[in-house]
Design a protein around this motif. Structure first.
Motif, mmCIF file in Angstrom:
data_model
loop_
_atom_site.group_PDB
_atom_site.id
_atom_site.type_symbol
_atom_site.label_atom_id
_atom_site.label_comp_id
_atom_site.label_asym_id
_atom_site.label_seq_id
_atom_site.Cartn_x
_atom_site.Cartn_y
_atom_site.Cartn_z
ATOM 1 N N THR A 268 0.854 -1.184 0.000
ATOM 2 C CA THR A 268 0.000 0.000 0.000
ATOM 3 C C THR A 268 0.893 1.238 0.000
ATOM 4 O O THR A 268 2.062 1.172 0.371
ATOM 5 N N ASN A 269 0.318 2.382 -0.402
ATOM 6 C CA ASN A 269 1.113 3.576 -0.693
ATOM 7 C C ASN A 269 0.775 4.761 0.217
ATOM 8 O O ASN A 269 -0.234 5.436 -0.010
ATOM 9 N N PRO A 270 1.602 5.064 1.200
ATOM 10 C CA PRO A 270 1.423 6.335 1.924
ATOM 11 C C PRO A 270 1.534 7.553 1.020
ATOM 12 O O PRO A 270 1.038 8.636 1.375
ATOM 13 N N HIS A 271 2.187 7.417 -0.153
ATOM 14 C CA HIS A 271 2.340 8.579 -1.024
ATOM 15 C C HIS A 271 1.078 8.879 -1.837
ATOM 16 O O HIS A 271 1.090 9.793 -2.661
ATOM 17 N N LYS A 272 0.013 8.159 -1.585
ATOM 18 C CA LYS A 272 -1.261 8.527 -2.206
ATOM 19 C C LYS A 272 -2.175 9.240 -1.213
ATOM 20 O O LYS A 272 -2.517 10.397 -1.377
ATOM 21 N N TRP A 273 -2.571 8.546 -0.154
ATOM 22 C CA TRP A 273 -3.677 9.052 0.665
ATOM 23 C C TRP A 273 -3.264 9.356 2.101
ATOM 24 O O TRP A 273 -4.104 9.556 2.956
ATOM 25 N N GLY B 23 -0.432 11.599 2.871
ATOM 26 C CA GLY B 23 0.312 12.843 3.034
ATOM 27 C C GLY B 23 1.809 12.674 3.052
ATOM 28 O O GLY B 23 2.528 13.590 3.454
ATOM 29 N N VAL B 24 2.310 11.521 2.632
ATOM 30 C CA VAL B 24 3.751 11.302 2.521
ATOM 31 C C VAL B 24 4.124 11.436 1.051
ATOM 32 O O VAL B 24 3.628 10.685 0.214
ATOM 33 N N ASN B 25 5.007 12.381 0.733
ATOM 34 C CA ASN B 25 5.252 12.650 -0.678
ATOM 35 C C ASN B 25 5.943 11.481 -1.373
ATOM 36 O O ASN B 25 6.656 10.688 -0.772
ATOM 37 N N PHE B 26 5.684 11.374 -2.663
ATOM 38 C CA PHE B 26 6.239 10.318 -3.504
ATOM 39 C C PHE B 26 7.766 10.372 -3.443
ATOM 40 O O PHE B 26 8.349 11.451 -3.465
ATOM 41 N N ASP B 27 8.467 9.221 -3.312
ATOM 42 C CA ASP B 27 7.978 7.873 -3.458
ATOM 43 C C ASP B 27 8.049 7.140 -2.137
ATOM 44 O O ASP B 27 9.039 7.196 -1.435
ATOM 45 N N CYS B 28 6.961 6.405 -1.806
ATOM 46 C CA CYS B 28 6.932 5.689 -0.535
ATOM 47 C C CYS B 28 5.850 4.614 -0.593
ATOM 48 O O CYS B 28 4.691 4.873 -0.253
ATOM 49 N N ASP C 59 18.815 -6.336 -0.767
ATOM 50 C CA ASP C 59 18.354 -7.666 -1.154
ATOM 51 C C ASP C 59 16.835 -7.764 -1.190
ATOM 52 O O ASP C 59 16.294 -8.834 -1.488
ATOM 53 N N TRP C 60 16.149 -6.666 -0.892
ATOM 54 C CA TRP C 60 14.680 -6.667 -0.865
ATOM 55 C C TRP C 60 14.097 -5.862 -2.024
ATOM 56 O O TRP C 60 12.897 -5.591 -2.056
ATOM 57 N N GLN C 61 14.925 -5.453 -2.968
ATOM 58 C CA GLN C 61 14.477 -4.574 -4.054
ATOM 59 C C GLN C 61 15.323 -4.817 -5.293
ATOM 60 O O GLN C 61 16.309 -5.550 -5.247
ATOM 61 N N VAL C 62 14.927 -4.182 -6.398
ATOM 62 C CA VAL C 62 15.674 -4.343 -7.653
ATOM 63 C C VAL C 62 16.963 -3.532 -7.653
ATOM 64 O O VAL C 62 18.032 -4.061 -7.960
ATOM 65 N N PRO C 63 16.949 -2.229 -7.313
ATOM 66 C CA PRO C 63 18.211 -1.470 -7.324
ATOM 67 C C PRO C 63 19.123 -1.862 -6.165
ATOM 68 O O PRO C 63 18.667 -2.423 -5.169
ATOM 69 N N LEU C 64 20.365 -1.531 -6.311
ATOM 70 C CA LEU C 64 21.300 -1.667 -5.189
ATOM 71 C C LEU C 64 21.134 -0.494 -4.222
ATOM 72 O O LEU C 64 20.985 -0.670 -3.022
ATOM 73 N N GLY C 65 21.167 0.722 -4.756
ATOM 74 C CA GLY C 65 21.129 1.924 -3.931
ATOM 75 C C GLY C 65 19.748 2.235 -3.403
ATOM 76 O O GLY C 65 18.732 1.851 -3.979
ATOM 77 N N ARG C 66 19.731 2.949 -2.288
ATOM 78 C CA ARG C 66 18.444 3.355 -1.715
ATOM 79 C C ARG C 66 18.611 4.606 -0.853
ATOM 80 O O ARG C 66 19.617 4.777 -0.169
ATOM 81 N N ARG C 67 17.599 5.456 -0.934
ATOM 82 C CA ARG C 67 17.591 6.698 -0.159
ATOM 83 C C ARG C 67 17.001 6.458 1.235
ATOM 84 O O ARG C 67 16.385 5.419 1.483
ATOM 85 N N PHE C 68 17.110 7.447 2.063
ATOM 86 C CA PHE C 68 16.598 7.380 3.428
ATOM 87 C C PHE C 68 15.124 7.790 3.408
ATOM 88 O O PHE C 68 14.719 8.781 4.011
ATOM 89 N N ARG C 69 14.307 6.986 2.719
ATOM 90 C CA ARG C 69 12.901 7.344 2.543
ATOM 91 C C ARG C 69 12.103 7.263 3.833
ATOM 92 O O ARG C 69 11.047 7.898 3.960
#
Length: 471
Positions: free
Chosen positions: A295-300, A302-307, A344-354
């Motif tokens: 589910t997406n907090p970035h829809k309903w 109030g957490v801005n995309f992407d999350c 190991d839980w996603q396609v990219p290697l890198g990840r931001r501090f979302r």
């Protein structure tokens, strides 16, 4: 730019963002421009020398703001809400300022552990099954960029499990078959294609009169494929489809998946957030039997995309599908089993501090304010539905239990399409079109942070004014 410049201009930029958000209702929602117009407003070649902050901001005001589509507008009724909030913006700013690379625990412990905590907080707030918690034996959660990415990693985990990991070596997906409905988001088919599941192995299961998956049709499709020597491996059940907000009967679907050891993924991109309010937790029906959920907090929320929040009850399959460990990524923390490496839980290697923007939003705005916004949006949608239902020029074409209303004119597809064009051309509000079983429909999605009753009242008045009199 010096630190002093950064401080000065940073304050100016924050002021500009606040002024934009507080005044967004004054903007035309969709710019009246043609493709290529924006580029034509800017130099064809890059500058040879640094430019002033004032020059850049002048172009933001002259070019950028007038030519974007204003998703934060209170009269935004198109697609889905894509909310932001002041705490979320500040969390995003802090993430950019810290500039950490959170691909593994050792590369930024706080990035990993706060994210794990946020997934556990949200599991609790949404009243999701305990098997999704990080402390459970087999489950856990992670922030993905979008529901599309969540669907893809679920497909990859399902593919790994169905082939007993052999797909990692031989890449053979020829006998695997997947199941969804025509109402599911297009990202499901896209994810299957990326995973090597061609369209001839994707089964579009029939839906009922409310656009929800038919369990009997699913069972028949699965049985036919098994009889043909194929291997059913993945079902996507949607809780709140994009076109009509249909809810697939996940409990009944889960019975079929359990019998055949098929991975069940539940996509609740927008509607899952409704479970923050206890009275809407019916949106979770059957999720306790899913292998994965998003589910997406970035829809309903109030957490801005992407999350996008993604949970699985089978992290071994997820890691089996996605974990590759070269020497330069090894760490004692991960190999000890005491730390998570989210790469190991996603396609990219890198990840931001979302996780920061989710953490900031929950702590600074509080969950109750978000619940009240959800309740407000549902109430406004039901009011609009009552007005539409009392007007014999209109027909409501799908159930509307939450914040999406699909309607059409009794005069048919051509008249409905003309009405959609008229609403959007006027520029006061923005809606989107869909087609439900061959019939055009106008989608009204209510969920922007700034939408209040006055905006829905004005939208209905304009809709009624633009609609021809009953014949």
């Amino acid at each position: 730019m010096t630190p002093e410049d950064f401080r000065k201009h940073g304050h100016e930029l924050i002021d500009m963002i606040a002024e934009y958000l507080e005044g967004v209702a004054e903007q035309r929602i969709v710019p009246d421009i043609d493709p290529g117009d924006v580029r034509a407003m800017l130099p064809e070649h890059p500058p040879t020398e640094p430019e002033s902050w004032e020059s850049v901001m002048a172009d933001v005001e002259r070019v950028v703001v007038p030519t974007i589509t204003h998703w934060q507008h209170p009269n935004w009724f198109a697609y889905f809400p894509s909310n932001t909030s002041y705490p979320s913006i500040l969390g995003e700013l802090l993430s950019a300022g810290l500039g950490v690379q959170g691909m593994s625990w050792v590369t930024s412990p706080a990035c990993t552990e706060i994210e794990t905590l946020m997934l556990d907080w949200m599991q609790e707030l949404l009243d999701l099954p305990d098997r999704f918690r990080s402390t459970s034996e087999h489950g856990g959660g992670v922030i993905q960029g979008s529901a599309s990415e969540a669907a893809l990693v679920a497909i990859l985990a399902a593919r790994w499990r169905a082939t007993d990991a052999a797909v990692n070596a031989d890449g053979d997906t020829g006998r695997l078959t997947a199941y969804t409905t025509s109402q599911a988001h297009s990202s499901v088919e896209k994810g299957l294609r990326i995973a090597g599941i061609g369209s001839d192995r994707i089964r579009i299961v029939d839906h009922d009169d409310e656009f929800a998956m038919s369990p009997s049709a699913l069972a028949a499709a699965v049985d036919a494929d098994v009889a043909a020597g194929l291997v059913p491996f993945f079902v996507c059940s949607t809780h709140g489809t994009t076109s009509s907000l249909a809810f697939d009967p996940t409990d009944a679907v889960a019975d079929i998946c359990a019998e055949r050891r098929i991975w069940l993924h539940v996509d609740a991109a927008m509607s899952g957030i409704a479970a923050l309010a206890p009275e809407y937790r019916w949106v979770n029906a059957g999720v306790d039997r899913a292998d994965s959920y998003a589910t997406n907090p970035h829809k309903w929320m109030g957490v801005n995309f992407d999350c996008t929040l993604f949970w699985t009850a089978d992290r071994a399959a997820l890691l089996g599908a996605l974990s590759i460990l070269p020497e330069y990524l090894r760490s004692q923390a991960a190999e000890s089993g005491r730390a998570i490496d989210y790469r190991d839980w996603q396609v990219p290697l890198g990840r931001r501090f979302r996780a920061l923007k989710l953490w900031f939003t929950i702590r600074l705005d509080g969950v109750e304010s978000i619940r009240e916004r959800i309740r407000r949006d549902v109430s406004l949608t039901q009011d609009l539905a009552s007005w539409v239902g009392d007007d014999d020029r209109f027909e409501i074409v799908a159930p509307h239990p939450l914040n999406l209303l699909c309607l059409r004119l009794d005069d048919g597809n051509e008249a409905t399409d003309a009405l959609i064009d008229a609403v959007n051309s006027a520029g006061n509000s923005h809606v989107t079109r869909t087609v439900l079983d061959g019939r055009s429909a106008l989608r009204v999605s209510i969920g922007a942070r700034t939408t209040e009753r006055e905006h829905v009242d004005a939208f209905w008045a304009e809709l009624a004014r633009l609609t021809p009199a009953a014949s």
